[in-house]
Scaffold this motif. Sequence first.
Motif, PDB file in Angstrom:
ATOM      1  N   SER A  32       4.993  -8.710  -9.285  1.00 16.91           N
ATOM      2  CA  SER A  32       4.531  -8.235  -7.980  1.00 16.91           C
ATOM      3  C   SER A  32       3.840  -9.374  -7.234  1.00 16.91           C
ATOM      4  N   PRO A  33       4.389  -9.808  -6.084  1.00 13.10           N
ATOM      5  CA  PRO A  33       3.673 -10.819  -5.306  1.00 13.10           C
ATOM      6  C   PRO A  33       2.397 -10.212  -4.723  1.00 13.10           C
ATOM      7  N   SER A  36      -4.168 -10.888  -2.440  1.00 15.37           N
ATOM      8  CA  SER A  36      -5.568 -10.468  -2.412  1.00 15.37           C
ATOM      9  C   SER A  36      -6.204 -10.743  -3.771  1.00 15.37           C
ATOM     10  N   GLY A  49      -2.146  -2.269  -3.900  1.00 16.58           N
ATOM     11  CA  GLY A  49      -1.755  -0.972  -3.364  1.00 16.58           C
ATOM     12  C   GLY A  49      -1.645   0.002  -4.523  1.00 16.58           C
ATOM     13  N   CYS A  83      10.733  -5.398  -2.825  1.00 11.40           N
ATOM     14  CA  CYS A  83      11.207  -4.844  -4.106  1.00 11.40           C
ATOM     15  C   CYS A  83      10.039  -4.173  -4.811  1.00 11.40           C
ATOM     16  N   THR A  84      10.310  -3.056  -5.433  1.00  9.55           N
ATOM     17  CA  THR A  84       9.282  -2.428  -6.272  1.00  9.55           C
ATOM     18  C   THR A  84       9.851  -2.130  -7.655  1.00  9.55           C
ATOM     19  N   GLY A  85       8.984  -2.148  -8.640  1.00 15.27           N
ATOM     20  CA  GLY A  85       9.377  -1.785  -9.989  1.00 15.27           C
ATOM     21  C   GLY A  85       9.325  -0.281 -10.197  1.00 15.27           C
ATOM     22  N   LYS A  93       6.496   2.727   0.755  1.00 19.08           N
ATOM     23  CA  LYS A  93       7.305   1.514   0.541  1.00 19.08           C
ATOM     24  C   LYS A  93       8.711   1.701   1.117  1.00 19.08           C
ATOM     25  N   LYS A 104      13.162  -8.115 -11.886  1.00 16.94           N
ATOM     26  CA  LYS A 104      12.768  -8.981 -10.766  1.00 16.94           C
ATOM     27  C   LYS A 104      12.909 -10.456 -11.130  1.00 16.94           C
TER      28      LYS A 104
HETATM   29  C1  LIG Z   1       3.126 -12.890  -0.159  1.00 16.05           C
HETATM   30  C2  LIG Z   1       2.839 -11.458  -0.442  1.00 16.05           C
HETATM   31  C3  LIG Z   1       1.546 -11.036  -0.673  1.00 16.05           C
HETATM   32  C4  LIG Z   1       1.274  -9.700  -1.004  1.00 16.05           C
HETATM   33  N1  LIG Z   1      -0.011  -9.327  -1.290  1.00 16.05           N
HETATM   34  C5  LIG Z   1      -0.240  -8.118  -1.825  1.00 16.05           C
HETATM   35  C6  LIG Z   1      -1.522  -7.788  -2.336  1.00 16.05           C
HETATM   36  O1  LIG Z   1      -2.457  -8.592  -2.304  1.00 16.05           O
HETATM   37  N2  LIG Z   1      -1.675  -6.574  -2.923  1.00 16.05           N
HETATM   38  C7  LIG Z   1      -0.650  -5.670  -3.002  1.00 16.05           C
HETATM   39  O2  LIG Z   1      -0.824  -4.585  -3.556  1.00 16.05           O
HETATM   40  N3  LIG Z   1       0.561  -5.940  -2.488  1.00 16.05           N
HETATM   41  C8  LIG Z   1       0.802  -7.155  -1.930  1.00 16.05           C
HETATM   42  N4  LIG Z   1       2.044  -7.464  -1.461  1.00 16.05           N
HETATM   43  C9  LIG Z   1       3.074  -6.418  -1.454  1.00 16.05           C
HETATM   44  C10 LIG Z   1       3.709  -6.195  -2.829  1.00 16.05           C
HETATM   45  O3  LIG Z   1       4.286  -7.374  -3.333  1.00 16.05           O
HETATM   46  C11 LIG Z   1       4.782  -5.125  -2.703  1.00 16.05           C
HETATM   47  O4  LIG Z   1       4.140  -3.898  -2.400  1.00 16.05           O
HETATM   48  C12 LIG Z   1       5.646  -4.936  -3.907  1.00 16.05           C
HETATM   49  O5  LIG Z   1       6.575  -3.891  -3.644  1.00 16.05           O
HETATM   50  C13 LIG Z   1       4.865  -4.596  -5.168  1.00 16.05           C
HETATM   51  O6  LIG Z   1       5.780  -4.430  -6.238  1.00 16.05           O
HETATM   52  P1  LIG Z   1       5.514  -3.331  -7.385  1.00 16.05           P
HETATM   53  O7  LIG Z   1       5.527  -1.976  -6.740  1.00 16.05           O
HETATM   54  O8  LIG Z   1       6.643  -3.523  -8.340  1.00 16.05           O
HETATM   55  O9  LIG Z   1       4.180  -3.667  -7.980  1.00 16.05           O
HETATM   56  C14 LIG Z   1       2.338  -8.765  -1.074  1.00 16.05           C
HETATM   57  C15 LIG Z   1       3.644  -9.185  -0.808  1.00 16.05           C
HETATM   58  C16 LIG Z   1       3.905 -10.502  -0.497  1.00 16.05           C
HETATM   59  C17 LIG Z   1       5.323 -10.937  -0.250  1.00 16.05           C
END
Ligand SMILES: Cc1cc2nc3c(=O)[nH]c(=O)nc-3n(C[C@H](O)[C@H](O)[C@H](O)COP(=O)(O)O)c2cc1C
Length: 197
Positions: A32-33, A36, A49, A83-85, A93, A104
């Motif tokens: 997950s990118p 924060s 999130g 993309c989400t897992g 989303k 991923k």
């Molecule tokens: C550069 C970048 C920074 C991000 N920063 C955050 C963050 O700080 N916290 C967060 O929850 N999502 C952040 N996101 C969004 C998540 O990467 C995104 O919601 C993703 O779908 C999470 O994947 P997951 O559901 O598999 O965990 C960021 C995305 C990008 C591209």
Amino acid sequence: MVHKTINPKILYYGNPVILLTTMNEDGSTNISPISSSWALDHFLVIGLGAEGKAYENLKQRGECVLNIPGPDLWERVESLAACTGKEMVPPGKAAYGCVYVKDKFQAAGLTGKKSSAVSADAIAECPIQIEGKVRHIREPDYMEGIAIAEVEAAAIHAQEDIIKEGHHIDPGKWSPLIYNFRHYFGLGKELGKTARA
Ligand SMILES: Cc1cc2nc3c(=O)[nH]c(=O)nc-3n(C[C@H](O)[C@H](O)[C@H](O)COP(=O)(O)O)c2cc1C
């Protein structure tokens, strides 16, 4: 200098990008990118999130790896932005076109690497990898859908060519990828060194 009061939609004022890896229920690793985060001593605070897979895995396993990419990896980071897992893509989303991606690593062209202190794999292409154990998680009642996790570093790995004097990162050789109001930047040239030890 004249300042004006503004009301921006986002407040991402320039943080390093982290590729957070967490272990899924089937033993595979999710990426997950995030941007924060901050570190104090060997503790890290990250903002997530609450509907994402990273948060679900973090709550279940209590472990993660903060993989810190350099500027050269920005396109691979961006390839994971929507993309989400989560197999059932949460409505928040889906609204921005986010899709479920099981692998991923394959999607972004990244390589998994076994960790030493936690179950989730690290990302071989990231020059700094911080394996962490969760100390505390909370969902503040004043921020809907956001969680704050406090993580203690359990093992820290750095690419050989950015290490100096055995245990230190050489800031002349390392520079993070910065997320600056949703634009990717590398750092410019060094301006100076703090007198602080
Ligand atoms: C550069 C970048 C920074 C991000 N920063 C955050 C963050 O700080 N916290 C967060 O929850 N999502 C952040 N996101 C969004 C998540 O990467 C995104 O919601 C993703 O779908 C999470 O994947 P997951 O559901 O598999 O965990 C960021 C995305 C990008 C591209």
